[in-house]
Design an enzyme around this catalytic site. Structure first.
Site, PDB file in Angstrom:
ATOM      1  N   CYS A   2       0.820  -1.213   0.000  1.00  0.00           N
ATOM      2  CA  CYS A   2       0.000   0.000   0.000  1.00  0.00           C
ATOM      3  C   CYS A   2       0.855   1.265   0.000  1.00  0.00           C
ATOM      4  O   CYS A   2       1.986   1.260   0.486  1.00  0.00           O
ATOM      5  CB  CYS A   2      -0.854   0.028   1.257  1.00  0.00           C
ATOM      6  N   ARG A  27       5.075  -0.028  -6.074  1.00  0.00           N
ATOM      7  CA  ARG A  27       5.002  -0.848  -4.859  1.00  0.00           C
ATOM      8  C   ARG A  27       3.979  -1.975  -4.997  1.00  0.00           C
ATOM      9  O   ARG A  27       3.972  -2.890  -4.196  1.00  0.00           O
ATOM     10  CB  ARG A  27       4.610   0.031  -3.663  1.00  0.00           C
ATOM     11  N   TRP A  74      -3.123  -2.644  -1.353  1.00  0.00           N
ATOM     12  CA  TRP A  74      -2.768  -4.017  -1.735  1.00  0.00           C
ATOM     13  C   TRP A  74      -3.492  -4.898  -0.722  1.00  0.00           C
ATOM     14  O   TRP A  74      -3.164  -4.894   0.465  1.00  0.00           O
ATOM     15  CB  TRP A  74      -1.255  -4.186  -1.653  1.00  0.00           C
ATOM     16  N   ASN A 100      -1.465   2.089   6.084  1.00  0.00           N
ATOM     17  CA  ASN A 100      -0.648   0.949   5.635  1.00  0.00           C
ATOM     18  C   ASN A 100      -0.330   0.110   6.864  1.00  0.00           C
ATOM     19  O   ASN A 100      -0.057   0.669   7.929  1.00  0.00           O
ATOM     20  CB  ASN A 100       0.683   1.414   5.042  1.00  0.00           C
ATOM     21  N   GLY A 101      -0.298  -1.193   6.697  1.00  0.00           N
ATOM     22  CA  GLY A 101       0.045  -2.057   7.832  1.00  0.00           C
ATOM     23  C   GLY A 101      -1.110  -2.986   8.144  1.00  0.00           C
ATOM     24  O   GLY A 101      -2.021  -3.161   7.323  1.00  0.00           O
ATOM     25  N   GLU A 483      18.443 -17.828  -7.125  1.00  0.00           N
ATOM     26  CA  GLU A 483      17.973 -16.492  -7.491  1.00  0.00           C
ATOM     27  C   GLU A 483      17.399 -16.503  -8.916  1.00  0.00           C
ATOM     28  O   GLU A 483      16.364 -15.884  -9.181  1.00  0.00           O
ATOM     29  CB  GLU A 483      19.126 -15.479  -7.344  1.00  0.00           C
ATOM     30  N   LYS A 487      13.596 -15.377  -9.923  1.00  0.00           N
ATOM     31  CA  LYS A 487      13.381 -14.296 -10.895  1.00  0.00           C
ATOM     32  C   LYS A 487      12.451 -14.764 -12.007  1.00  0.00           C
ATOM     33  O   LYS A 487      11.527 -14.064 -12.384  1.00  0.00           O
ATOM     34  CB  LYS A 487      14.745 -13.897 -11.457  1.00  0.00           C
ATOM     35  N   GLU A 490       8.767 -15.250 -10.699  1.00  0.00           N
ATOM     36  CA  GLU A 490       8.016 -14.076 -10.257  1.00  0.00           C
ATOM     37  C   GLU A 490       7.583 -13.169 -11.393  1.00  0.00           C
ATOM     38  O   GLU A 490       6.534 -12.553 -11.305  1.00  0.00           O
ATOM     39  CB  GLU A 490       8.763 -13.286  -9.166  1.00  0.00           C
ATOM     40  N   HIS A 506      17.911 -37.779  -6.223  1.00  0.00           N
ATOM     41  CA  HIS A 506      17.247 -38.220  -4.990  1.00  0.00           C
ATOM     42  C   HIS A 506      15.747 -37.956  -5.052  1.00  0.00           C
ATOM     43  O   HIS A 506      15.088 -37.887  -4.014  1.00  0.00           O
ATOM     44  CB  HIS A 506      17.889 -37.545  -3.773  1.00  0.00           C
ATOM     45  N   LYS A 605       6.419  -4.316  -4.184  1.00  0.00           N
ATOM     46  CA  LYS A 605       7.848  -4.022  -4.072  1.00  0.00           C
ATOM     47  C   LYS A 605       8.325  -4.082  -2.627  1.00  0.00           C
ATOM     48  O   LYS A 605       9.324  -4.677  -2.326  1.00  0.00           O
ATOM     49  CB  LYS A 605       8.137  -2.635  -4.669  1.00  0.00           C
TER      50      LYS A 605
END
Ligand code: F6R
Length: 610
Positions: A2, A27, A74, A100-101, A483, A487, A490, A506, A605
């Site tokens: 948010c 964000r 968000w 926000n939160g 990584e 990437k 996402e 295995h 973000k």
């Protein structure tokens, strides 16, 4: 996550709020709204979707008023919808709140407020804040906000206005960022600096529990005990252009291309080439303590955690100090063993605001541990709460997928390993010189990779139509494979997994078929042959194999379907090079699949809620 904006001054607030919200789009959000205060009225317009949906709703008509707050949401509590979007108002429509939160005890508060006659219209936790302020209001907004937050458990950055006091916005923060931009006869409020940078560089960065009363000509800040404080002004020294696309189609691509200068900037002033020494002048942790460390815990999330995985190999090799790497979301809820005398906790965070990382840091501090932060954002919560900070000078990272921040986090790992090695004298001068010389070559070697994007586009043409892909490697190559896999998934939404190459047989080998390409990273000389054997195993199951390796391994061409060669450097430094083709591969695969590269679905973000 948010975003919050606010404006009070003499101009029309609505366009300023929308412009600020646009700067926070990166964000991640799913709905947006604004509230304007004018002549005893609060007018609220909100819309699910993107900001252009809100603008369409406003369509030529802007609510009038020179005081306003705005928000991009968000969704956490309640699905994305007009009604769940912020700003939220109380029963009387006299109060508007953006937040926000997460309000953890919102159900309990909602029950209590409902029993007092308050009527709720959204599913959100935030709406209780508006009703709480209304409940406690007796002619003094500051006092009502104070009483409201005294009832609240959780995290918040919040801005509140009321038509009973048309000359102010009151805002407060706890565990969620908030800044106030200082103008002449006008002030700006935002959850992140880019939202106000077009207007001012002078800011107050709010600390936890601080409450601000923001008026045209004045900003008064009070600490958690109610005492008025004199806060120092923080001058932002990076500019808006650094946060814009500069002719690139996407922020992600721009940021991948910014890696050579970002690495140089992170190394600048820290390599004393004449004496082959590392200079970390900002480190205030005592040398004696660092020399005697028996363990380092690296704690982080996502890509920053992957930087920590490389850090483990590097720091252990250079210093012989054991390093544990852990996800912050796991660390914070177990009972970690930290010896304050002989352990160091390192938190790694691009934004410096990630909720889990901050909580892990607080937990470590409560156990008496010293915390070293690696972060990209000066003034972030992590930077302010750590005992010492190594800044990664990557500049603002806007794309949700982290690239230049990751590579500079790796640089920080090398610097830190070398710094402790220097204190412990665990490396010879010759070894230190070799690594420092190797590091200095990295920017031009990354540049050389960036000049071969057409080869990576070729590989992306194979990958983009697939549903699954495996990344394999050993040692440092495995850390980078992890990584690469994150990437790809996402931003392109291709299912990707990374495996330690020796682990395939295995279990996972059962999934390898001609439809599952395998990307192998092979740069570590001592284990090259071992990974090559694993390539043969997947080849025997008809997998299409892509290798990212060194030119000196040319014979690999007969073993695999495609090769991308990275320039050669010391084995220990290779992650700084191998990650670049993996970043580009995800970028091109996502592009070919028509994905929203900079704003992948469901992601944000800066993850300021847990
Ligand atoms: C992935 C990505 C995330 C972040 C993670 C931690 O590309 O960017 O996985 O790395 O959310 O964020 P910071 O580093 O801001 O703590």
């Amino acid at each position: 996550m948010c975003g919050i904006v606010g404006y009070i001054g003499t101009q029309q607030a609505c366009p300023i709020l929308i412009e600020g919200l646009k700067k926070l789009e990166y964000r991640g959000y799913d709905s947006a709204g604004v509230a304007l205060l004018n002549g005893g009225n609060i007018e609220i317009v909100k819309s699910v979707g993107r900001l252009h949906d809100l603008e369409k709703k406003l369509n030529g008509y802007s609510p009038w008023g020179s005081i306003g707050i705005g928000h991009t949401r968000w969704a956490t509590h309640g699905r994305p919808s007009d009604v769940n979007s912020h700003p939220h108002k109380a029963c009387s429509s006299d109060f508007a709140v953006v937040h926000n939160g997460i309000i953890e005890n919102y159900l309990q508060l909602k029950g209590w407020l409902a029993s007092e006659g308050h009527i709720f219209c959204s599913e959100t936790d935030t709406e209780v804040l508006a009703h709480l302020v209304e409940n406690f209001y007796q002619g003094d907004l500051l006092e009502a906000v104070r009483k409201a937050i005294s009832k609240v458990e959780g995290s918040y950055a919040m801005a509140v206005m009321t038509d009973q006091e048309e000359d102010k916005i009151v805002c407060v923060r706890k565990e969620s960022p908030l800044v106030i931009g200082l103008g002449k006869g006008e002030q700006f409020i935002a959850s992140d600096i880019p939202a106000i940078l077009n207007h001012t560089r002078k800011t107050y960065i709010m600390d936890d529990h601080e409450i601000a009363v923001v008026e045209n000509e004045d900003v008064s800040i009070f600490n958690g005990t109610g005492k008025k404080i004199n806060k120092s002004v923080f001058n932002v020294n990076w500019d808006q252009q650094a946060a814009e696309k500069d002719g690139f189609d996407h922020f992600m691509l721009k940021e991948i291309y910014e890696q050579p200068p970002a690495i140089k900037e992170t190394l600048k002033g820290r390599l004393d080439i004449e004496n082959y020494r590392i200079q970390l002048n900002d480190i205030t942790l005592e040398a004696e303590y660092l020399k005697n460390l028996s363990k380092i815990n690296i704690v982080a999330c996502g890509t920053a955690y992957h930087a920590g995985l490389v850090g483990k190999h590097v720091i252990e090799k250079l210093t012989r100090i054991p390093v544990e790497v852990e996800l912050a979301s796991e660390y914070r809820y177990r009972d970690p063993i930290v010896d304050p005398e002989r352990n160091l906790v390192m938190v790694v965070s691009q934004s410096g605001e990630t909720a889990d990382t901050l909580a892990a840091m607080k937990l470590s501090k409560s156990m008496g541990a010293k915390v070293l932060a690696v972060t990209n954002v000066v003034g972030s919560s992590v930077s302010r709460e750590a005992d010492s900070v190594i800044y990664t000078w990557a500049g603002p990272e806007i794309a949700v997928a982290s690239t230049k921040a990751y590579i500079t986090q790796l640089v920080a790992m090398y610097l830190w390993g070398l710094y402790i090695a220097q204190l412990k004298e665990s490396l010879s001068q010759k070894e230190t010189k070799e690594i420092m010389d190797g590091l200095r070559c990295i920017p031009s070697q990354v540049q050389c990779i960036l000049e071969q994007t057409s080869k990576i586009e070729d590989i992306a043409r194979v990958v983009y139509q697939k549903d699954d892909l495996f990344f394999i490697g050993r040692g440092l190559d495995y850390a980078v494979a992890q990584e690469g896999s994150l990437k790809l998934k996402e931003i392109s939404y291709i299912h990707a997994e990374s495996y330690a190459a020796g682990e395939l047989k295995h279990g996972t080998l059962a999934l390898v078929t001609e439809d599952t390409p395998v990307l192998a990273v092979l740069t570590q000389k001592n284990i090259y042959e071992k990974t090559l054997s694993n390539i043969k195993e997947v080849k025997a199951r008809d997998a299409y194999v892509i290798a990212v390796t060194l030119k000196s391994n040319k014979s690999i061409e007969t073993e695999v379907d495609k090769v991308f060669y990275v320039p050669e450097n010391l084995d220990i430094l290779m992650p700084l090079l191998t990650v670049v083709p993996l970043q580009l591969l995800s970028y091109y695969a996502a592009l070919m699949r028509g994905c929203d590269v900079d704003k992948p679905r469901n992601l944000a973000k800066s993850v300021t809620v847990e």
